[in-house]
Scaffold this active site. Structure first.
Site, PDB file in Angstrom:
ATOM      1  N   ARG A  21      67.925  43.455  82.256  1.00  0.00           N
ATOM      2  CA  ARG A  21      68.568  44.712  82.417  1.00  0.00           C
ATOM      3  C   ARG A  21      68.103  45.902  81.375  1.00  0.00           C
ATOM      4  O   ARG A  21      68.153  45.307  80.115  1.00  0.00           O
ATOM      5  CB  ARG A  21      70.141  44.619  82.290  1.00  0.00           C
ATOM      6  CG  ARG A  21      70.726  45.838  82.706  1.00  0.00           C
ATOM      7  CD  ARG A  21      72.404  45.545  82.354  1.00  0.00           C
ATOM      8  NE  ARG A  21      72.746  46.432  80.891  1.00  0.00           N
ATOM      9  CZ  ARG A  21      74.081  46.038  80.782  1.00  0.00           C
ATOM     10  NH1 ARG A  21      75.042  45.552  81.441  1.00  0.00           N
ATOM     11  NH2 ARG A  21      74.318  46.630  79.668  1.00  0.00           N
ATOM     12  N   ASP A  81      79.323  49.732  82.756  1.00  0.00           N
ATOM     13  CA  ASP A  81      78.733  49.228  81.508  1.00  0.00           C
ATOM     14  C   ASP A  81      79.129  50.204  80.180  1.00  0.00           C
ATOM     15  O   ASP A  81      79.118  51.217  80.447  1.00  0.00           O
ATOM     16  CB  ASP A  81      77.072  49.166  81.950  1.00  0.00           C
ATOM     17  CG  ASP A  81      76.824  47.864  82.669  1.00  0.00           C
ATOM     18  OD1 ASP A  81      77.416  47.147  82.490  1.00  0.00           O
ATOM     19  OD2 ASP A  81      75.787  48.321  83.357  1.00  0.00           O
ATOM     20  N   HIS A 136      83.796  46.226  86.321  1.00  0.00           N
ATOM     21  CA  HIS A 136      83.677  47.096  85.138  1.00  0.00           C
ATOM     22  C   HIS A 136      82.403  48.172  85.245  1.00  0.00           C
ATOM     23  O   HIS A 136      81.474  47.999  86.250  1.00  0.00           O
ATOM     24  CB  HIS A 136      83.069  46.299  83.809  1.00  0.00           C
ATOM     25  CG  HIS A 136      81.796  45.559  84.064  1.00  0.00           C
ATOM     26  ND1 HIS A 136      81.826  44.479  84.558  1.00  0.00           N
ATOM     27  CD2 HIS A 136      80.726  46.046  83.313  1.00  0.00           C
ATOM     28  CE1 HIS A 136      80.528  44.266  84.425  1.00  0.00           C
ATOM     29  NE2 HIS A 136      79.792  45.335  83.765  1.00  0.00           N
ATOM     30  N   HIS A 180      80.828  47.538  88.705  1.00  0.00           N
ATOM     31  CA  HIS A 180      80.090  46.708  89.517  1.00  0.00           C
ATOM     32  C   HIS A 180      80.764  45.242  89.056  1.00  0.00           C
ATOM     33  O   HIS A 180      81.607  45.000  87.974  1.00  0.00           O
ATOM     34  CB  HIS A 180      78.703  46.611  89.301  1.00  0.00           C
ATOM     35  CG  HIS A 180      78.254  46.632  87.880  1.00  0.00           C
ATOM     36  ND1 HIS A 180      78.513  47.875  87.097  1.00  0.00           N
ATOM     37  CD2 HIS A 180      77.888  45.716  87.011  1.00  0.00           C
ATOM     38  CE1 HIS A 180      78.302  47.451  85.738  1.00  0.00           C
ATOM     39  NE2 HIS A 180      77.824  46.516  85.594  1.00  0.00           N
TER      40      HIS A 180
HETATM   41 FE   LIG Z   1      77.720  45.327  83.821  1.00  0.00          FE
END
Ligand SMILES: [Fe+2]
Length: 284
Positions: free
Chosen positions: A275, A101, A99, A260
């Protein structure tokens, strides 16, 4: 004057940058160099960093405003910071499909910056795929077909009513998501299937198996064969790189032209990542 070097890790995408300390106030020259490397390589890695949450946030803010995730409960006191943990006894990892983000947002993320706090002794690598190359490799006929299409995206598959209780049991999982936001997950947005990158001007394939549901104006059944083909095509090994994490490593990727995938092959070991996500513009 900074002294750094950039070493590609694969032919398609990914490069390590050595000689930069991200915990310090970087000068304009360093920020420009990172931005240029990101555009060239789609994902850049900075091994052996030591970052507090505030330092990671300050680094990210050099590249734009930070996004606050609507579904994942953030680190306490740091609404921009997502903590991704998989405990040794857990079997499910976060976002375990190829996917880009938050494409379920009107304005999906420009970039994401992931910092490794604790990594398994082996396993838990992440892969990225270069969606410029995926687009370029399509036939002229397929490019023409896709060029006129938009696709519907939503967070339903990850956070909607049907999956919320099953996939995110609050009593069992170390990652917490908001329980009362499944109605937001049902919202739909549309994006072009082929996206023109706002900085490089290059075209990239822009559909993903996590959030893309169908082509606009078509049913899910009608869309499925072509979408399935594109999901397979978009992650061909020659479009990808694979990064082996070490504690303290930072990855910074461009969600506008890369996808990713977190490899879930480290059962029995603990992994903890932090993140932050940089706001992007509306795909064109
Ligand atoms: Fe992700």
């Amino acid at each position: 004057m900074i002294n750094y070097d950039i070493t590609p890790i694969a032919g398609a995408c990914g490069a390590e940058i050595h000689g930069m300390d991200l915990s310090r106030d970087l000068d304009e020259e360093a920020v420009d160099a990172i931005r240029a490397a990101l555009l060239d390589h789609l994902v850049v890695f900075f091994p052996d960093q030591t970052l507090t949450p505030d330092q990671q946030i300050a680094f990210g803010q050099r590249f734009g405003e930070l996004d606050i995730d609507r579904f994942v409960v953030p680190m306490e006191g740091h609404p921009e910071m997502m903590v991704l943990i998989k405990e040794p006894d857990e079997t499910v990892n976060f976002a375990r499909i190829w996917h880009s983000d938050v494409t379920f947002q009107e304005r999906p993320a420009m970039g994401s910056i992931l910092y490794a706090v604790e990594v398994p002794p082996y396993g838990g690598d992440t892969m990225w795929a270069n969606e410029y190359l995926a687009y370029d490799a399509l036939s002229a006929g397929m490019k023409k077909l896709l060029g006129g299409l938009r696709a519907v995206h939503s967070a339903r598959g990850g956070y909607g009513k049907a999956v919320l209780n099953k996939r995110y049991d609050q009593t069992k999982r170390s990652m917490k998501i908001y329980r009362d936001r499944d109605h937001i997950a049902e919202q739909e947005v549309t994006h072009p299937v082929v996206r023109t990158h706002p900085e490089t001007g290059r075209k990239a394939l822009y559909v993903n198996g996590a959030y893309t549901e169908r082509f606009e104006g078509m049913t899910a059944e009608e869309s499925k064969p072509i979408l399935q083909y594109l999901y397979q095509h978009s992650i061909r090994p020659e479009f990808t790189c694979r990064f082996r994490w070490t504690q303290g490593a930072v990855a910074f990727w461009d969600n506008r032209a890369a996808m990713h995938y977190p490899i879930n092959d480290y059962h029995g070991s603990r992994r903890e990542m932090r993140r932050i996500t940089i706001c992007g513009d509306q795909p064109a």
